[in-house]
Write an enzyme that holds these catalytic residues in place. Structure first.
Site, PDB file in Angstrom:
ATOM      1  N   ASP A  89     -50.537 -23.897  -4.205  1.00 42.63           N
ATOM      2  CA  ASP A  89     -50.426 -24.057  -2.753  1.00 42.63           C
ATOM      3  C   ASP A  89     -49.372 -23.043  -2.325  1.00 42.63           C
ATOM      4  OD1 ASP A  89     -50.465 -24.979  -0.160  1.00 42.63           O
ATOM      5  OD2 ASP A  89     -49.177 -26.697  -0.554  1.00 42.63           O
ATOM      6  N   GLU A 112     -55.108 -22.066  -2.376  1.00 43.68           N
ATOM      7  CA  GLU A 112     -55.498 -22.515  -1.042  1.00 43.68           C
ATOM      8  C   GLU A 112     -55.806 -21.308  -0.172  1.00 43.68           C
ATOM      9  OE1 GLU A 112     -53.662 -26.088   0.647  1.00 43.68           O
ATOM     10  OE2 GLU A 112     -53.259 -24.887   2.422  1.00 43.68           O
ATOM     11  N   ASP A 144     -46.083 -30.338  -1.922  1.00 45.19           N
ATOM     12  CA  ASP A 144     -46.674 -29.048  -2.281  1.00 45.19           C
ATOM     13  C   ASP A 144     -47.225 -29.064  -3.705  1.00 45.19           C
ATOM     14  OD1 ASP A 144     -45.267 -27.220   0.059  1.00 45.19           O
ATOM     15  OD2 ASP A 144     -43.980 -28.809  -0.722  1.00 45.19           O
TER      16      ASP A 144
END
Lengths: 195, 195
Positions: free
Chosen positions: A9, A70, A143
């Site tokens: 992420d 992501e 996260d």
């Protein structure tokens, strides 16, 4: 056969990283997770360097079959999105340098795969990741949980670590593969066989 | 003493690269320039890999004292700016890995330094770069000329080849000018107004 996915992420201030092993039967096991943080007070080049070196270390230590990142979107505010995009560029290039395939997934794809709904909140993602990975305590910070969710999502969407494409169309959150995804999954399977 | 600057105008489809040597007396000489192109039909990871490997080669071959990169702005359309930011992240990290200081400059800073006006168009920049570097023919494409302009701008703004590493390590760019740089920038602005 086990598929090992390293999920990231991306972010300049906090980069979540999570590694999972996913079995043929879709069972996912946590290997490791963590967060790389950099200070807004440091210069951009030093921040990106810290992220680059950390990703190198994670890739070398865990040798994932694939990197899931992501997909960066523009809904964030502009200055944030720049840093996220720059960090993701560094992460993606680090995998590409090692010949590790890279897959991008949107936040809503991740939420849908893990929680069954594309509009779930972060708490729901963390909760389901904890359950899926059979962890005693939720991965923190969020996260890191997001990075683990990304890794799980990728494995499930690409056929849960098997060459059986049929498996990908069943189960929570998995949608049928698009032609592009199918081509990707096949290339990935081929890459795994080549190892 | 000569300051060697490698300038990069980042982009996924075309990444302009230019190397200049700048003397104490502000005279700038072209060392090399070029463009790294990647196809929109290739995957993002392969495109970023091509850029990463090319930048590595340029840094190793020309051993610049400093890397100057265009500061990415959001005025571009969203999908373009993502690719530009990702490419710039890869480029900046490549320099940081080698301990080469990185400086960021905005397009208007570059235009102002090279042409005397922050709102000049690309043709004017190419024309002035050709003149400043005493070239027989204009550098093409415009991305390469922009990269050379960036390199010249950085050297001039940081004190024209004093090889003062402190001045070069501006991190987040021109916002952190040293007193010497500020004095120089002010003198430069005054000189431009006088013209």
């Amino acid at each position: 056969m086990t598929l090992r996915v390293l999920g990231v992420d991306p972010g300049l201030t906090r980069c979540g990283i999570g590694v999972v092993d996913v079995e043929r039967n879709r069972q996912a096991t946590m290997v490791a997770y963590g967060v790389v943080g950099t200070s807004p007070e440091d210069s951009l080049d030093q921040r990106l360097l810290v992220i680059a070196l950390a990703i190198d270390e994670w890739l070398d230590r865990h040798e994932p079959h694939v990197l899931a990142v992501e997909r960066v979107f523009s809904q964030l505010n502009v200055s944030t999105v720049m840093g996220v995009a720059q960090a993701s560029g560094v992460v993606i290039a680090a995998a590409a340098r090692r010949g590790i395939p890279v897959a991008l997934h949107t936040p809503s794809e991740v939420k849908a795969a893990v929680t069954g709904s594309g509009s779930s909140n972060k708490d729901a993602v963390t909760k389901l990741v904890t359950k899926i990975l059979r962890l005693d305590t939720p991965p923190r910070p969020a996260d890191a949980a997001d990075a683990l969710a990304l890794a799980i999502t990728h494995a499930w969407r690409s056929g849960s670590g098997t060459a059986n494409k049929g498996a990908a169309t069943t189960g929570p959150g998995s949608s049928s593969l698009t032609p592009a995804q199918r081509a990707w999954a096949e290339a990935e399977a081929k890459a795994r066989r080549a190892r």
